[in-house]
Design a protein around this motif. Structure first.
Motif, PDB file in Angstrom:
ATOM      1  N   TYR A 186       5.482  -8.966   4.983  1.00  0.00           N
ATOM      2  CA  TYR A 186       5.131  -7.620   4.515  1.00  0.00           C
ATOM      3  C   TYR A 186       6.356  -6.818   4.124  1.00  0.00           C
ATOM      4  CZ  TYR A 186       5.718  -6.495   9.516  1.00  0.00           C
ATOM      5  OH  TYR A 186       6.185  -6.379  10.786  1.00  0.00           O
ATOM      6  N   TYR A 191       9.267  -4.836  -0.832  1.00  0.00           N
ATOM      7  CA  TYR A 191      10.274  -4.901  -1.894  1.00  0.00           C
ATOM      8  C   TYR A 191       9.595  -5.116  -3.236  1.00  0.00           C
ATOM      9  CZ  TYR A 191      14.500  -5.078   0.902  1.00  0.00           C
ATOM     10  OH  TYR A 191      15.546  -4.764   1.715  1.00  0.00           O
ATOM     11  N   ALA A 192       8.651  -6.057  -3.230  1.00  0.00           N
ATOM     12  CA  ALA A 192       7.962  -6.381  -4.474  1.00  0.00           C
ATOM     13  C   ALA A 192       7.176  -5.176  -4.980  1.00  0.00           C
ATOM     14  CB  ALA A 192       7.047  -7.568  -4.273  1.00  0.00           C
ATOM     15  N   MET A 193       6.888  -4.253  -4.065  1.00  0.00           N
ATOM     16  CA  MET A 193       6.142  -3.062  -4.436  1.00  0.00           C
ATOM     17  C   MET A 193       7.072  -2.004  -5.022  1.00  0.00           C
ATOM     18  SD  MET A 193       3.805  -1.079  -1.779  1.00  0.00           S
ATOM     19  CE  MET A 193       3.107  -2.336  -0.803  1.00  0.00           C
ATOM     20  N   GLY A 194       8.370  -2.219  -4.872  1.00  0.00           N
ATOM     21  CA  GLY A 194       9.329  -1.284  -5.444  1.00  0.00           C
ATOM     22  C   GLY A 194       9.791  -0.208  -4.480  1.00  0.00           C
TER      23      GLY A 194
ATOM     24  N   LEU B  57      11.011 -10.667 -10.373  1.00  0.00           N
ATOM     25  CA  LEU B  57      11.180  -9.356  -9.740  1.00  0.00           C
ATOM     26  C   LEU B  57      12.642  -9.113  -9.353  1.00  0.00           C
ATOM     27  CD1 LEU B  57       8.051  -9.500  -7.456  1.00  0.00           C
ATOM     28  CD2 LEU B  57       8.421  -7.849  -9.258  1.00  0.00           C
ATOM     29  N   LEU B  59      14.175 -10.673  -7.056  1.00  0.00           N
ATOM     30  CA  LEU B  59      14.117 -10.580  -5.591  1.00  0.00           C
ATOM     31  C   LEU B  59      14.560 -11.877  -4.921  1.00  0.00           C
ATOM     32  CD1 LEU B  59      10.875  -8.705  -4.500  1.00  0.00           C
ATOM     33  CD2 LEU B  59      13.228  -8.115  -4.024  1.00  0.00           C
ATOM     34  N   GLU B  88      13.435  -0.838  -8.978  1.00  0.00           N
ATOM     35  CA  GLU B  88      12.449  -0.255  -8.065  1.00  0.00           C
ATOM     36  C   GLU B  88      11.269   0.317  -8.826  1.00  0.00           C
ATOM     37  OE1 GLU B  88      14.673   2.426  -5.608  1.00  0.00           O
ATOM     38  OE2 GLU B  88      15.525   0.750  -4.484  1.00  0.00           O
ATOM     39  N   ARG B  91       9.195  -2.852 -10.131  1.00  0.00           N
ATOM     40  CA  ARG B  91       8.455  -3.572  -9.101  1.00  0.00           C
ATOM     41  C   ARG B  91       7.240  -2.768  -8.666  1.00  0.00           C
ATOM     42  NH1 ARG B  91      13.820  -4.539  -5.652  1.00  0.00           N
ATOM     43  NH2 ARG B  91      14.758  -6.163  -6.909  1.00  0.00           N
ATOM     44  N   GLY B  92       6.111  -3.413  -8.637  1.00  0.00           N
ATOM     45  CA  GLY B  92       4.906  -2.727  -8.187  1.00  0.00           C
ATOM     46  C   GLY B  92       4.233  -1.961  -9.292  1.00  0.00           C
ATOM     47  N   MET B  97       3.064  -8.418  -7.071  1.00  0.00           N
ATOM     48  CA  MET B  97       3.027  -9.788  -6.564  1.00  0.00           C
ATOM     49  C   MET B  97       2.056  -9.894  -5.390  1.00  0.00           C
ATOM     50  SD  MET B  97       6.215 -12.245  -6.036  1.00  0.00           S
ATOM     51  CE  MET B  97       6.080 -13.869  -5.310  1.00  0.00           C
ATOM     52  N   LEU B 106       0.601  -7.990   5.457  1.00  0.00           N
ATOM     53  CA  LEU B 106       0.289  -6.586   5.708  1.00  0.00           C
ATOM     54  C   LEU B 106       1.017  -6.108   6.954  1.00  0.00           C
ATOM     55  CD1 LEU B 106      -3.544  -6.738   5.032  1.00  0.00           C
ATOM     56  CD2 LEU B 106      -1.813  -5.724   3.575  1.00  0.00           C
ATOM     57  N   GLN B 115      -1.385   1.674   3.410  1.00  0.00           N
ATOM     58  CA  GLN B 115      -0.576   0.648   2.741  1.00  0.00           C
ATOM     59  C   GLN B 115      -0.895   0.569   1.261  1.00  0.00           C
ATOM     60  OE1 GLN B 115       0.404  -3.041   4.831  1.00  0.00           O
ATOM     61  NE2 GLN B 115      -0.754  -2.282   6.549  1.00  0.00           N
ATOM     62  N   GLU B 118       0.572   3.737  -0.347  1.00  0.00           N
ATOM     63  CA  GLU B 118       2.025   3.823  -0.407  1.00  0.00           C
ATOM     64  C   GLU B 118       2.555   3.558  -1.812  1.00  0.00           C
ATOM     65  OE1 GLU B 118       4.038   0.952   2.008  1.00  0.00           O
ATOM     66  OE2 GLU B 118       5.445   2.484   2.660  1.00  0.00           O
ATOM     67  N   SER B 119       2.037   2.492  -2.422  1.00  0.00           N
ATOM     68  CA  SER B 119       2.534   2.148  -3.746  1.00  0.00           C
ATOM     69  C   SER B 119       2.042   3.157  -4.790  1.00  0.00           C
ATOM     70  CB  SER B 119       2.110   0.708  -4.046  1.00  0.00           C
ATOM     71  OG  SER B 119       1.643   0.557  -5.334  1.00  0.00           O
ATOM     72  N   MET B 121       1.514   6.353  -4.198  1.00  0.00           N
ATOM     73  CA  MET B 121       2.348   7.539  -4.005  1.00  0.00           C
ATOM     74  C   MET B 121       3.691   7.367  -4.698  1.00  0.00           C
ATOM     75  SD  MET B 121       1.638   8.646  -0.141  1.00  0.00           S
ATOM     76  CE  MET B 121       3.253   8.765   0.451  1.00  0.00           C
ATOM     77  N   LEU B 122       4.223   6.162  -4.558  1.00  0.00           N
ATOM     78  CA  LEU B 122       5.559   5.880  -5.071  1.00  0.00           C
ATOM     79  C   LEU B 122       5.595   5.892  -6.594  1.00  0.00           C
ATOM     80  CD1 LEU B 122       8.340   4.924  -3.923  1.00  0.00           C
ATOM     81  CD2 LEU B 122       7.616   2.635  -4.526  1.00  0.00           C
ATOM     82  N   HIS B 123       4.601   5.241  -7.214  1.00  0.00           N
ATOM     83  CA  HIS B 123       4.699   5.039  -8.661  1.00  0.00           C
ATOM     84  C   HIS B 123       3.909   6.053  -9.477  1.00  0.00           C
ATOM     85  CE1 HIS B 123       7.030   1.459  -8.287  1.00  0.00           C
ATOM     86  NE2 HIS B 123       6.151   0.910  -7.485  1.00  0.00           N
ATOM     87  N   ILE B 168      -3.653  -3.726  -3.092  1.00  0.00           N
ATOM     88  CA  ILE B 168      -2.309  -3.146  -3.130  1.00  0.00           C
ATOM     89  C   ILE B 168      -1.631  -3.517  -4.446  1.00  0.00           C
ATOM     90  CG2 ILE B 168      -0.004  -3.204  -2.096  1.00  0.00           C
ATOM     91  CD1 ILE B 168      -1.335  -3.645   0.596  1.00  0.00           C
TER      92      ILE B 168
END
Lengths: 294, 336
Positions: A186, A191-194, B57, B59, B88, B91-92, B97, B106, B115, B118-119, B121-123, B168
């Motif tokens: 997780y 990370y993959a989520m940015g 990515l 990564l 950053e 990604r997402g 992925m 998770l 969860q 979160e993504s 909110m971020l993007h 997600i």
């Protein structure tokens, strides 16, 4: 698919906190410890209301000096006629504030160092952890003595001195946990989520290290209270006439033959507090990690 | 680069440099994925599939992983030259992925709603509350009741966790979805459900997908294009029809020979002889040559290049044997 979702709506939702609490209250020792600590905290908070510091705690009354425990003075009086009961209760404030304060200070510093070492690994890890190892190899009391004598005796300086040893044990625990959590999938997927790295550490890694940290907090508060008392006993802790438990012990030392209660009672206060913290800590460890229990 | 391509990987080389050995995980892979297309990357464990995916990515764990050369073009931008904040952002948002094991993908101490949120909110810059509402919608989309957004991962079954992971990944409408063996950890009935769900969502959202798998059945079900990887190189690629019905590479043939045939149940399986070569010590020439029933001396001389198959614009194969115009695989000999 429809049936699956329908059936699952009935699942009882329990947070990890509720789960832990449910297991904790099954542990009798932990309950005893917790009740004692709650009482102690209540006493510490209320003691300024119950007693007047100037008259009850440090006000001298030579006429009643060295009375053994009786109806008027439940714990007896000391060589200056001060009521030991009031002084011991009031002393809880010092022990708790120093214990909690030093541990929290150590927690903050230790968590930062430990997560940096555990997350970064490599050379950063080596530098931080070897530094801490060196620190660890010096006896706690000695470090504290050095720091207090550098900074001067006061409650805050005592806290800082004791925080050093707390920080090193927190750093070790946090580092070990971070290292295992760091490689979880997780974390990779965040990370993959940015997510930026600091957010991953704060939101995903540290919350998963919480169980050992919580346990360590309760156990370390106990150890720190003992260390604080030892330093006060040596005369470099909380300055007199404040009724810190270690200072009370030290004051009673001269009268241990004729008025042993002056040593026994503060000693018992320290012992019960630390015992209560340890009982709670053990209970928490079992509750947070049921697999550990035999 | 071609406008219609979402992803174009050119000559990607990734090594893992450890103290003991230099592991050649990916040795010059070229991949293109067009808009709304699904590419299946098929190969054995250790063939370099996941490393390729992580490279997209940027990564690849470094150290020990080093991207030696290559270009990865994602919608007109080279991933390998992106700055950290661009990465950053990408990604997402542009690429998401899905990982192999939903059991560990998770965070156990966060509710699934948080969860997913979160993504978002971020993007998408939504506040916590709006993101949570959106997370509930996503849950509904993958077939989980909205009320379960407040639950923790341990309260879900494996199949449902993978649905959450999909939610997600899709939360920010990425252009490309990378699914790294998304169904390997699930049992067969749940596998079918999850694949069906992914297929449907990808169609709805008009995404492209890179599906990494070693399961040819999954590829047949989901993918339009297929690339077969062996020892860090693509040995054959083309449309699903090209690769499944008109295969050209001996390794692809070997893969199909080792599958049970439902029509002839009594038939013995034909395994590929030998083991995959150690990626830190690859044989010279074609890496498959030591196991290949058709291998000749020429195979060990040079690494065969990926060449277009005669009469096809989509089908490519990397095999020296086709220098002989009369060469045919055993499967292709009779009837075709």
């Amino acid at each position: 698919m429809a049936t699956e979702t329908k059936a699952t709506t009935k699942v009882k939702s329990r947070t990890l906190f509720q789960e832990t609490w449910r297991r904790l209250i099954k542990n009798r020792g932990a309950i005893v410890g917790m009740v004692f600590l709650i009482l102690l905290i209540a006493v510490a908070v209320l003691s300024p209301v119950l007693f007047d510091y100037e008259t009850d705690i440090i006000g001298q009354n030579m006429a009643e000096a060295l009375q053994p425990p009786n109806a008027a003075h439940w714990f007896g009086t000391d060589e200056y006629g001060r009521d030991l009961f009031a002084r011991v209760l009031y002393g809880a404030r010092y022990s708790l504030i120093i214990g909690v304060g030093a541990v929290m200070l150590g927690l903050i510093v230790g968590t930062i160092l430990g997560s940096a070492a555990g997350f970064k690994g490599g050379i950063t890890d080596s530098i931080i952890m070897r530094g801490i190892d060196i620190f660890y190899s010096i006896p706690n009391i000695m470090t504290a003595v050095v720091i207090v004598s550098l900074l001067g005796t006061s409650t805050v300086n005592l806290m800082i001195a004791l925080a050093f040893s707390c920080a090193s044990s927190f750093a070790r625990i946090v580092r070990a946990s971070v290292m295992t959590i760091r490689d979880q999938e997780y974390v990779e997927s965040s990370y993959a989520m940015g997510l930026p790295t600091w957010k991953i550490i704060v939101k995903h890694i540290l919350p998963n290290c919480l169980s050992p940290i919580i346990v360590q907090i309760t156990l370390l508060i106990g150890t720190t209270i003992i260390s604080a008392s030892s330093l006060s006993f040596l005369g470099i802790g909380v300055p007199a006439p404040a009724p810190e438990w270690g200072a009370l012990l030290s004051a009673g030392r001269g009268h241990i033959r004729d008025a042993s209660y002056m040593c026994v009672i503060p000693g018992l206060a320290i012992m019960f507090t630390v015992l209560a913290l340890n009982l709670l800590g053990d209970g928490l460890r079992d509750a947070l990690d049921p697999k550990l229990k035999k | 680069m071609n406008e219609d391509l979402v992803l174009q990987i050119k000559d990607l080389v990734v090594h893992y440099e450890t103290e003991d050995a230099d592991v050649h995980a990916v040795n010059g892979i070229d991949i293109e994925i067009a808009k709304k297309r699904t590419l299946g990357l098929v190969g054995e464990t250790g063939a370099g599939k996941t490393t390729t995916a992580l490279s997209i990515l940027n990564l690849v764990p470094n150290p020990p992983g080093v991207i030696k050369q290559g270009e990865i073009w994602l919608d007109g931008e080279n991933v390998l030259e992106m700055k950290p904040h661009e990465l950053e952002h990408m990604r997402g948002n542009d690429v998401a992925m899905i990982f192999q094991d939903p059991m560990t993908a998770l965070n156990p101490v966060m509710t699934v709603g948080d969860q997913i949120g979160e993504s978002i909110m971020l993007h998408q810059g939504l506040d916590k509350k709006a993101a949570f509402e959106k997370a509930k919608e996503m849950l509904k989309m993958v077939g989980i009741a909205e009320s379960r957004a407040y639950d923790y991962p341990h309260q879900f079954s494996g199949g449902m966790k993978q649905r959450v992971v999909i939610a997600i990944a899709l939360a920010c409408n990425p252009k490309l979805l990378i699914a790294d063996e998304p169904t390997t950890a699930l049992d067969v009935t749940i596998q079918a459900q999850v694949l069906e769900l992914m297929k449907q969502l990808i169609r709805e959202k008009e995404m492209s997908m890179l599906l990494i798998t070693h399961d040819l059945g999954v590829v047949a079900e989901v993918c339009e294009d297929v690339a077969v990887v062996y020892a860090g190189r693509i040995v054959e690629k083309g449309t699903a029809d090209d690769v499944f019905n008109h295969m050209r590479h001996p390794y692809t043939e070997g893969l199909f020979d080792s599958l049970p045939n439902l029509k002839q149940r009594g038939e013995e399986l034909v395994p590929i002889q030998g083991l995959m070569p150690d990626p830190s010590d690859l044989p010279p020439g074609c890496a498959f040559a030591p196991r290949c029933p058709y291998a000749t001396e020429a195979c060990t001389k040079a690494v065969p290049a990926l060449q277009s198959v005669e009469g096809s614009a989509t089908h490519f194969v990397a095999c020296t044997a086709y220098a002989d115009p009369d060469f045919k695989l055993r499967r292709n000999r009779d009837g075709k």
